[in-house]
Design a protein around this motif. Structure first.
Motif, PDB file in Angstrom:
ATOM      1  N   VAL A   1      -2.749 -11.832 -16.562  1.00 43.81           N
ATOM      2  CA  VAL A   1      -2.799 -11.379 -15.170  1.00 43.81           C
ATOM      3  C   VAL A   1      -1.655 -10.380 -14.994  1.00 43.81           C
ATOM      4  CG1 VAL A   1      -2.610 -12.048 -12.746  1.00 43.81           C
ATOM      5  CG2 VAL A   1      -3.733 -13.591 -14.373  1.00 43.81           C
ATOM      6  N   VAL A   2      -1.957  -9.210 -14.445  1.00 47.49           N
ATOM      7  CA  VAL A   2      -0.921  -8.190 -14.260  1.00 47.49           C
ATOM      8  C   VAL A   2      -0.723  -7.949 -12.771  1.00 47.49           C
ATOM      9  CG1 VAL A   2      -0.182  -5.838 -14.807  1.00 47.49           C
ATOM     10  CG2 VAL A   2      -1.585  -7.121 -16.446  1.00 47.49           C
ATOM     11  N   MET A   3       0.534  -7.913 -12.343  1.00 49.44           N
ATOM     12  CA  MET A   3       0.884  -7.703 -10.940  1.00 49.44           C
ATOM     13  C   MET A   3       1.700  -6.437 -10.815  1.00 49.44           C
ATOM     14  SD  MET A   3       2.281 -11.605 -10.500  1.00 49.44           S
ATOM     15  CE  MET A   3       2.228 -12.204 -12.208  1.00 49.44           C
ATOM     16  N   GLU A   4       1.438  -5.644  -9.791  1.00 48.56           N
ATOM     17  CA  GLU A   4       2.320  -4.510  -9.494  1.00 48.56           C
ATOM     18  C   GLU A   4       3.158  -4.839  -8.266  1.00 48.56           C
ATOM     19  OE1 GLU A   4       0.679  -0.602  -8.616  1.00 48.56           O
ATOM     20  OE2 GLU A   4       2.648   0.310  -8.935  1.00 48.56           O
ATOM     21  N   LEU A   5       4.461  -4.638  -8.402  1.00 45.22           N
ATOM     22  CA  LEU A   5       5.403  -4.895  -7.312  1.00 45.22           C
ATOM     23  C   LEU A   5       5.743  -3.590  -6.609  1.00 45.22           C
ATOM     24  CD1 LEU A   5       7.864  -7.152  -9.367  1.00 45.22           C
ATOM     25  CD2 LEU A   5       5.973  -7.919  -7.900  1.00 45.22           C
ATOM     26  N   ASP A   6       6.077  -3.691  -5.326  1.00 44.29           N
ATOM     27  CA  ASP A   6       6.481  -2.485  -4.587  1.00 44.29           C
ATOM     28  C   ASP A   6       7.892  -2.665  -4.028  1.00 44.29           C
ATOM     29  OD1 ASP A   6       6.844  -0.242  -3.150  1.00 44.29           O
ATOM     30  OD2 ASP A   6       4.950  -0.348  -2.057  1.00 44.29           O
TER      31      ASP A   6
ATOM     32  N   ASP B   1       0.009   3.322  -2.737  1.00 46.81           N
ATOM     33  CA  ASP B   1      -1.295   2.825  -3.190  1.00 46.81           C
ATOM     34  C   ASP B   1      -1.494   1.334  -2.959  1.00 46.81           C
ATOM     35  OD1 ASP B   1      -1.655   5.509  -4.014  1.00 46.81           O
ATOM     36  OD2 ASP B   1      -0.652   5.052  -5.899  1.00 46.81           O
ATOM     37  N   PHE B   2      -0.774   0.784  -2.005  1.00 51.94           N
ATOM     38  CA  PHE B   2      -1.001  -0.579  -1.535  1.00 51.94           C
ATOM     39  C   PHE B   2      -1.534  -0.527  -0.096  1.00 51.94           C
ATOM     40  CE2 PHE B   2       2.270  -1.027  -4.751  1.00 51.94           C
ATOM     41  CZ  PHE B   2       1.981  -2.216  -5.393  1.00 51.94           C
ATOM     42  N   PRO B   3      -2.423  -1.453   0.276  1.00 52.32           N
ATOM     43  CA  PRO B   3      -2.871  -1.486   1.672  1.00 52.32           C
ATOM     44  C   PRO B   3      -1.717  -1.905   2.589  1.00 52.32           C
ATOM     45  CG  PRO B   3      -3.760  -3.374   0.454  1.00 52.32           C
ATOM     46  CD  PRO B   3      -3.063  -2.496  -0.552  1.00 52.32           C
TER      47      PRO B   3
ATOM     48  N   LEU C   1       3.323  -4.235   4.186  1.00 49.43           N
ATOM     49  CA  LEU C   1       2.161  -4.403   3.307  1.00 49.43           C
ATOM     50  C   LEU C   1       1.298  -5.520   3.889  1.00 49.43           C
ATOM     51  CD1 LEU C   1       3.811  -4.249  -0.254  1.00 49.43           C
ATOM     52  CD2 LEU C   1       2.951  -2.364   1.171  1.00 49.43           C
ATOM     53  N   VAL C   2      -0.023  -5.322   3.885  1.00 50.34           N
ATOM     54  CA  VAL C   2      -0.900  -6.316   4.513  1.00 50.34           C
ATOM     55  C   VAL C   2      -1.504  -7.249   3.469  1.00 50.34           C
ATOM     56  CG1 VAL C   2      -1.396  -4.803   6.459  1.00 50.34           C
ATOM     57  CG2 VAL C   2      -2.982  -4.855   4.503  1.00 50.34           C
TER      58      VAL C   2
ATOM     59  N   VAL D   1       5.466  -9.732   1.536  1.00 49.71           N
ATOM     60  CA  VAL D   1       4.509  -9.277   0.526  1.00 49.71           C
ATOM     61  C   VAL D   1       5.274  -8.434  -0.491  1.00 49.71           C
ATOM     62  CG1 VAL D   1       2.462  -7.863   0.094  1.00 49.71           C
ATOM     63  CG2 VAL D   1       2.584  -9.297   2.151  1.00 49.71           C
ATOM     64  N   VAL D   2       5.039  -8.717  -1.767  1.00 51.44           N
ATOM     65  CA  VAL D   2       5.753  -7.968  -2.807  1.00 51.44           C
ATOM     66  C   VAL D   2       4.840  -7.088  -3.644  1.00 51.44           C
ATOM     67  CG1 VAL D   2       7.730  -9.514  -3.012  1.00 51.44           C
ATOM     68  CG2 VAL D   2       5.660  -9.983  -4.351  1.00 51.44           C
ATOM     69  N   GLY D   3       3.530  -7.259  -3.553  1.00 55.07           N
ATOM     70  CA  GLY D   3       2.656  -6.431  -4.376  1.00 55.07           C
ATOM     71  C   GLY D   3       1.235  -6.940  -4.403  1.00 55.07           C
ATOM     72  N   ARG D   4       0.563  -6.690  -5.527  1.00 56.22           N
ATOM     73  CA  ARG D   4      -0.817  -7.154  -5.649  1.00 56.22           C
ATOM     74  C   ARG D   4      -1.196  -7.313  -7.109  1.00 56.22           C
ATOM     75  NH1 ARG D   4      -5.511  -3.103  -6.109  1.00 56.22           N
ATOM     76  NH2 ARG D   4      -4.521  -1.259  -6.973  1.00 56.22           N
ATOM     77  N   ILE D   5      -2.280  -8.033  -7.327  1.00 55.44           N
ATOM     78  CA  ILE D   5      -2.819  -8.212  -8.675  1.00 55.44           C
ATOM     79  C   ILE D   5      -3.573  -6.945  -9.048  1.00 55.44           C
ATOM     80  CG2 ILE D   5      -4.329  -9.624 -10.130  1.00 55.44           C
ATOM     81  CD1 ILE D   5      -1.882 -11.136  -8.994  1.00 55.44           C
ATOM     82  N   VAL D   6      -3.268  -6.378 -10.202  1.00 54.61           N
ATOM     83  CA  VAL D   6      -3.971  -5.173 -10.649  1.00 54.61           C
ATOM     84  C   VAL D   6      -4.834  -5.429 -11.888  1.00 54.61           C
ATOM     85  CG1 VAL D   6      -2.462  -3.469  -9.576  1.00 54.61           C
ATOM     86  CG2 VAL D   6      -1.868  -4.385 -11.831  1.00 54.61           C
TER      87      VAL D   6
END
Lengths: 315, 315
Positions: free
Chosen positions: A67-72, A164-166, A178-179, A218-223
């Motif tokens: 599982v890869v996550m991108e953090l913002d 590129d995050f909602p 971030l939502v 919110v720190v990011g999302r699963i990519v």
């Protein structure tokens, strides 16, 4: 009538490219038809894709795969830094997914902390901070990219994409955040607003839990690998916790991609939301004309078109 | 800091009562606090709950257990009747879930039809119709209950609840329709709008696919056992189809609840959406004040508060 062409599929815009749907069968496409998402993406240009900074990618290994996550860090700098400190201390090696609540979240944590047993067994946070100021929102700044989605929103004055995050904005209050969409990664906490530290994280696995916006960091999302979280058995205890420790899903380890040998780093790219191709995707979702659609939706929700990711290591 | 009280959980409003969350721990509740959903439901009155007509309940048996669906004949009378004809001909006995696409749908069908093989092996529709006029929308009528949700919507001029299903209205066009939320049950079709007949059904298992509204015939929703569909392994073929027939999930049978012996019928009740208790739930989701929440969401999306169901056979 009995030839099933599964046209429904082409309406999906899933998280990753490989699952993107085929063009409709049955009726030949017309020149004026809205192109399917897969075609739009296949016509994208190289420069429309962004390679995430490996310092902002976390790679989690589950027994079932990666599982890869991108953090913002622009939106949660303190929490992102604390998570990376924990990762680099190997805090998450052999923690577990302890909770999967249907239509809500999958969550991981130190099992000993969940059991509330012997405090000496609970992992040390080491150099990581135990409390952090909440990063539920941040001030709007010129340095933050903003690709506004003009379709409106039930919850926020304005929605769009940032890095590129909602995301959402309240220009009057000079706040942005971030939502929570499907696949959003955020920080669990207790009642005190500073009680989250990144040792306990959750991922939204159902209908976007937008009520959490501005209440959790919110720190990011699963990519990559979202289905390895979303398809897990739901917990049989209260609130979706696994009632029996044996049902917990072990996490082998979590690493910062930058710390992995180059060959093991995810070779992925994210479609830039300020690109013409992403705008074409939004427009195709909004105003779809083809042999299947009776009534174009007219609008698109901020959580309805996940930002595409492609894996360059796959053919 | 290391006592984990999992407060996040109480923000969930899942589909069924048993999963409803506990009140927050850590800080004692204040008299002015928004009560948690479980408390609101525990204070409901008997008359606020509706027992679904067993003629409108379908009971599907999977190897893992039972899934119960409620149909709404007011919105899709022809499709509901055709599905029941198919069920009573035992059409669905030993069909299979052939497709599970992450963040989109779980879908079942006659496997032989999916394989596109020998047409003689494909099940006969018998007395059921092979084509039906689409029932994507219907005219607004005084006979249809309408509990308006005043919070607004991205996709429709007006949203609310009808027969305790999430729905939308376009008063200017005099149309109303059931909307696609998590758990919505609808009819797969090919390009021709009359090509759906109810032999192929899908359930939304991710972010509400609202773009499908008014383009497919919605017949109802899952009222029990949703996690037996949402947690299935995702299909590894294009569009989430299982690439290998062995991976398909067999459906043992589907029955109309009215045809089952009384002791086997689901003993469930649905909370009336025109009840004070449901309105309290909406208001608690919208304007939450307690020790956890920093910023009440202010609004509630039509798909954000699943209509509660309780199982009277459970303690």
């Amino acid at each position: 009538m009995r030839t099933r062409t599964k046209i429904l599929a082409l309406l999906a815009l899933p998280l990753c490219l490989p699952a993107l749907a085929d063009p409709p069968k049955g009726s030949p496409p017309k020149a004026r038809d809205t192109p399917p998402a897969a075609q739009i993406l296949s016509e994208s240009k190289r420069w429309e894709w962004r390679r995430p900074d490996p310092e902002n990618l976390l790679v989690m290994r589950l027994p079932s795969g990666r599982v890869v996550m991108e953090l913002d860090p622009a939106y949660a700098p303190l929490h992102v830094a604390n998570i990376k400190t924990l990762v680099r201390q190997r805090y998450f090696d052999r923690v577990a997914i302890v909770r999967v609540q249907d239509d809500f979240v999958a969550q991981w944590d130190d099992p000993e902390a969940v059991d509330g047993g012997d405090p000496h067994k609970v992992r040390s946070l080491g150099r990581a901070k135990a409390t952090l100021p909440p990063e539920f929102t941040r001030p709007i700044a010129r340095s933050l990219p903003w690709v506004r989605l003009p379709d409106g929103d039930v919850y926020a004055p304005e929605v769009g994409f940032t890095d590129d995050f909602p995301a959402a904005r309240d220009p009057a209050g000079n706040e942005t955040w971030l939502v929570h969409c499907y696949g959003t990664l955020a920080i669990g906490r207790n009642n005190p607003q500073d009680s989250g530290n990144g040792s306990e994280l959750y991922v939204a696995i159902g209908q976007a839990p937008r009520r959490l916006d501005r209440n959790l960091t919110v720190v990011g999302r699963i990519v990559e690998g979202m289905d390895q979280l979303s398809a897990l058995p739901r917990g049989d205890g209260p609130m979706g916790f696994y009632a029996h420790p044996k049902d917990r899903v072990p996490i082998l380890d979590i690493r910062v991609a930058a710390d992995l040998p180059a060959a093991q780093r995810p070779n992925i790219e994210v479609l830039r939301t300020d690109s013409p191709t992403f705008q074409r995707l939004l427009q195709a979702a909004r105003d779809r004309h083809d042999a299947f659609f009776a009534t174009p939706p007219g609008k698109v929700d901020i959580c309805a078109v996940p930002v595409p990711v492609r894996d360059l290591s796959k053919p």
